[in-house]
Design an enzyme around this catalytic site. Structure first.
Site, PDB file in Angstrom:
ATOM      1  N   PRO A 120      24.794  65.017  46.764  1.00 50.01           N
ATOM      2  CA  PRO A 120      25.737  66.125  46.696  1.00 50.01           C
ATOM      3  C   PRO A 120      25.229  67.355  45.946  1.00 50.01           C
ATOM      4  O   PRO A 120      24.587  67.221  44.904  1.00 50.01           O
ATOM      5  CB  PRO A 120      26.954  65.530  45.982  1.00 50.01           C
ATOM      6  CG  PRO A 120      26.507  64.249  45.406  1.00 50.01           C
ATOM      7  CD  PRO A 120      25.350  63.770  46.219  1.00 50.01           C
ATOM      8  N   ASN A 121      25.530  68.488  46.537  1.00 50.28           N
ATOM      9  CA  ASN A 121      25.272  69.824  45.979  1.00 50.28           C
ATOM     10  C   ASN A 121      23.801  70.236  46.030  1.00 50.28           C
ATOM     11  O   ASN A 121      23.489  71.388  45.719  1.00 50.28           O
ATOM     12  CB  ASN A 121      25.812  69.938  44.540  1.00 50.28           C
ATOM     13  CG  ASN A 121      27.311  69.816  44.504  1.00 50.28           C
ATOM     14  OD1 ASN A 121      27.997  70.504  45.261  1.00 50.28           O
ATOM     15  ND2 ASN A 121      27.844  68.937  43.683  1.00 50.28           N
TER      16      ASN A 121
ATOM     17  N   ARG B 298      22.780  78.858  42.792  1.00 49.52           N
ATOM     18  CA  ARG B 298      23.294  79.022  41.429  1.00 49.52           C
ATOM     19  C   ARG B 298      22.471  78.173  40.472  1.00 49.52           C
ATOM     20  O   ARG B 298      21.658  77.357  40.883  1.00 49.52           O
ATOM     21  CB  ARG B 298      24.779  78.623  41.366  1.00 49.52           C
ATOM     22  CG  ARG B 298      25.699  79.665  41.973  1.00 49.52           C
ATOM     23  CD  ARG B 298      27.152  79.412  41.634  1.00 49.52           C
ATOM     24  NE  ARG B 298      27.365  79.302  40.188  1.00 49.52           N
ATOM     25  CZ  ARG B 298      27.842  78.210  39.584  1.00 49.52           C
ATOM     26  NH1 ARG B 298      28.160  77.144  40.283  1.00 49.52           N
ATOM     27  NH2 ARG B 298      28.003  78.183  38.277  1.00 49.52           N
TER      28      ARG B 298
ATOM     29  N   TYR C 154      17.765  74.442  38.028  1.00 51.16           N
ATOM     30  CA  TYR C 154      17.228  73.891  39.280  1.00 51.16           C
ATOM     31  C   TYR C 154      16.206  74.796  39.975  1.00 51.16           C
ATOM     32  O   TYR C 154      15.681  74.419  41.024  1.00 51.16           O
ATOM     33  CB  TYR C 154      18.381  73.573  40.247  1.00 51.16           C
ATOM     34  CG  TYR C 154      19.369  72.577  39.673  1.00 51.16           C
ATOM     35  CD1 TYR C 154      18.987  71.266  39.399  1.00 51.16           C
ATOM     36  CD2 TYR C 154      20.684  72.954  39.378  1.00 51.16           C
ATOM     37  CE1 TYR C 154      19.878  70.347  38.854  1.00 51.16           C
ATOM     38  CE2 TYR C 154      21.592  72.046  38.843  1.00 51.16           C
ATOM     39  CZ  TYR C 154      21.178  70.746  38.580  1.00 51.16           C
ATOM     40  OH  TYR C 154      22.067  69.843  38.043  1.00 51.16           O
TER      41      TYR C 154
ATOM     42  N   ASN D 242      17.161  61.540  45.639  1.00 55.05           N
ATOM     43  CA  ASN D 242      17.819  62.226  44.535  1.00 55.05           C
ATOM     44  C   ASN D 242      19.313  62.105  44.836  1.00 55.05           C
ATOM     45  O   ASN D 242      19.845  62.863  45.644  1.00 55.05           O
ATOM     46  CB  ASN D 242      17.388  63.689  44.455  1.00 55.05           C
ATOM     47  CG  ASN D 242      18.049  64.396  43.277  1.00 55.05           C
ATOM     48  OD1 ASN D 242      19.017  63.887  42.691  1.00 55.05           O
ATOM     49  ND2 ASN D 242      17.541  65.565  42.925  1.00 55.05           N
TER      50      ASN D 242
ATOM     51  N   ALA E 287      24.840  63.786  41.624  1.00 54.09           N
ATOM     52  CA  ALA E 287      25.797  63.249  40.641  1.00 54.09           C
ATOM     53  C   ALA E 287      26.130  61.782  40.898  1.00 54.09           C
ATOM     54  O   ALA E 287      26.550  61.076  39.972  1.00 54.09           O
ATOM     55  CB  ALA E 287      27.064  64.095  40.652  1.00 54.09           C
TER      56      ALA E 287
ATOM     57  N   GLU F   1      13.232  57.257  42.634  1.00 58.51           N
ATOM     58  CA  GLU F   1      14.354  58.138  42.275  1.00 58.51           C
ATOM     59  C   GLU F   1      13.781  59.427  41.676  1.00 58.51           C
ATOM     60  O   GLU F   1      12.882  59.361  40.830  1.00 58.51           O
ATOM     61  CB  GLU F   1      15.193  57.393  41.232  1.00 58.51           C
ATOM     62  CG  GLU F   1      16.306  58.198  40.605  1.00 58.51           C
ATOM     63  CD  GLU F   1      16.973  57.416  39.452  1.00 58.51           C
ATOM     64  OE1 GLU F   1      16.478  56.329  39.072  1.00 58.51           O
ATOM     65  OE2 GLU F   1      17.974  57.928  38.930  1.00 58.51           O
TER      66      GLU F   1
ATOM     67  N   HIS G  53      14.750  63.329  39.978  1.00 62.95           N
ATOM     68  CA  HIS G  53      15.691  64.338  39.486  1.00 62.95           C
ATOM     69  C   HIS G  53      14.910  65.598  39.171  1.00 62.95           C
ATOM     70  O   HIS G  53      13.878  65.529  38.479  1.00 62.95           O
ATOM     71  CB  HIS G  53      16.441  63.846  38.247  1.00 62.95           C
ATOM     72  CG  HIS G  53      17.262  62.645  38.570  1.00 62.95           C
ATOM     73  ND1 HIS G  53      18.419  62.733  39.292  1.00 62.95           N
ATOM     74  CD2 HIS G  53      17.046  61.330  38.340  1.00 62.95           C
ATOM     75  CE1 HIS G  53      18.894  61.511  39.480  1.00 62.95           C
ATOM     76  NE2 HIS G  53      18.072  60.652  38.920  1.00 62.95           N
TER      77      HIS G  53
ATOM     78  N   ARG H 121      20.050  66.321  28.956  1.00 61.80           N
ATOM     79  CA  ARG H 121      21.321  66.979  29.278  1.00 61.80           C
ATOM     80  C   ARG H 121      22.501  66.141  28.745  1.00 61.80           C
ATOM     81  O   ARG H 121      22.337  65.377  27.812  1.00 61.80           O
ATOM     82  CB  ARG H 121      21.373  67.227  30.791  1.00 61.80           C
ATOM     83  CG  ARG H 121      20.236  68.160  31.261  1.00 61.80           C
ATOM     84  CD  ARG H 121      20.272  68.407  32.742  1.00 61.80           C
ATOM     85  NE  ARG H 121      21.463  69.149  33.129  1.00 61.80           N
ATOM     86  CZ  ARG H 121      21.852  69.320  34.408  1.00 61.80           C
ATOM     87  NH1 ARG H 121      21.132  68.795  35.388  1.00 61.80           N
ATOM     88  NH2 ARG H 121      22.943  70.008  34.690  1.00 61.80           N
TER      89      ARG H 121
HETATM   90  O1  CA2 Z   1      18.369  66.988  38.280  1.00 60.29           O
HETATM   91  C1  CA2 Z   1      18.749  66.568  39.365  1.00 60.29           C
HETATM   92  O2  CA2 Z   1      18.047  66.574  40.373  1.00 60.29           O
HETATM   93  C2  CA2 Z   1      20.183  66.048  39.524  1.00 60.29           C
HETATM   94  O3  CA2 Z   1      20.138  64.871  40.316  1.00 60.29           O
HETATM   95  C3  CA2 Z   1      20.960  67.138  40.225  1.00 60.29           C
HETATM   96  C4  CA2 Z   1      22.468  66.862  40.347  1.00 60.29           C
HETATM   97  C5  CA2 Z   1      23.045  66.448  39.008  1.00 60.29           C
HETATM   98  O4  CA2 Z   1      24.401  66.060  39.170  1.00 60.29           O
HETATM   99  C6  CA2 Z   1      22.280  65.316  38.377  1.00 60.29           C
HETATM  100  O5  CA2 Z   1      22.844  65.012  37.122  1.00 60.29           O
HETATM  101  C7  CA2 Z   1      20.818  65.683  38.189  1.00 60.29           C
HETATM  102  C8  CA2 Z   1      23.242  68.077  40.818  1.00 60.29           C
HETATM  103  C9  CA2 Z   1      22.638  68.937  41.828  1.00 60.29           C
HETATM  104  C10 CA2 Z   1      23.419  70.220  41.842  1.00 60.29           C
HETATM  105  O6  CA2 Z   1      22.605  71.200  42.356  1.00 60.29           O
HETATM  106  C11 CA2 Z   1      23.043  72.475  42.241  1.00 60.29           C
HETATM  107  C12 CA2 Z   1      22.224  73.414  42.759  1.00 60.29           C
HETATM  108  C13 CA2 Z   1      22.555  74.735  42.697  1.00 60.29           C
HETATM  109  C14 CA2 Z   1      23.758  75.111  42.116  1.00 60.29           C
HETATM  110  C15 CA2 Z   1      24.585  74.157  41.582  1.00 60.29           C
HETATM  111  C16 CA2 Z   1      24.231  72.833  41.660  1.00 60.29           C
END
Ligand code: CA2
Length: 142
Positions: free
Chosen positions: A9-10, A17, A22, A74, A77, A98, A100, A107
């Site tokens: 997700p996301n 953003r 990221y 990946n 969340a 896996e 990230h 964090r």
């Molecule tokens: O660090 C990572 O790759 C995560 O898996 C990314 C997830 C987060 O929930 C994990 O704790 C760590 C979230 C990805 C969200 O990506 C976004 C990208 C642009 C704007 C907002 C969120």
């Protein structure tokens, strides 16, 4: 060798953003970068992204029937919540890495729990997009 790269997700919002966490590159940039590397190391790569837990479980189960040799995941969340994704990976028995993008260990406390890591052969964090390349290489080199 056939590898499936799953993003949860996301991750389709990459580059839109939170660039400080990221980076500025997009999901399409990520796919292109991994594709180029896989071509160089003669790996057949398939890419999937979903915002839905059940869809990710279905993708993992399908990888078993498609005789995929390795999974790079990946789970976004869902990393921190999903026993269903862990169980799906266990059910397939497919070697999994896996990844990230961010330094999850530095964090919030809730990001420091990973259900998937109970199964993954390796967990790579905080290396940005390069983490996915390292994951592919790990699966290729055994
Ligand atoms: O660090 C990572 O790759 C995560 O898996 C990314 C997830 C987060 O929930 C994990 O704790 C760590 C979230 C990805 C969200 O990506 C976004 C990208 C642009 C704007 C907002 C969120």
């Amino acid at each position: 060798m056939k590898i499936l790269i799953i993003n949860g997700p996301n991750l389709n919002m990459l580059g839109i953003r939170e660039p400080d966490i990221y980076g500025r590159k997009t999901y399409d940039d990520l796919v292109e970068m991994i594709k180029e590397h896989c071509y160089k190391v003669s790996v057949e790569a398939d890419f999937k992204q979903s915002n839905h837990e059940g869809d990710i479980v279905d993708m993992i189960q399908q990888a078993y029937y498609d005789k995929v040799d390795g999974i790079v995941i990946n789970p976004g969340a869902y990393t921190h919540t999903s026993v269903a994704i862990l169980d799906a990976l266990k059910a397939t028995g497919i070697p999994t890495v896996e990844v990230h993008i961010s330094k999850v260990d530095e964090r919030e406390a809730f990001r420091q729990i990973s259900y998937v890591s109970y199964y993954a052969k390796k967990t790579i964090t905080g290396k940005g997009f390069d983490g996915y390349i390292e994951a592919v290489d790990f699966l290729v080199n055994g």
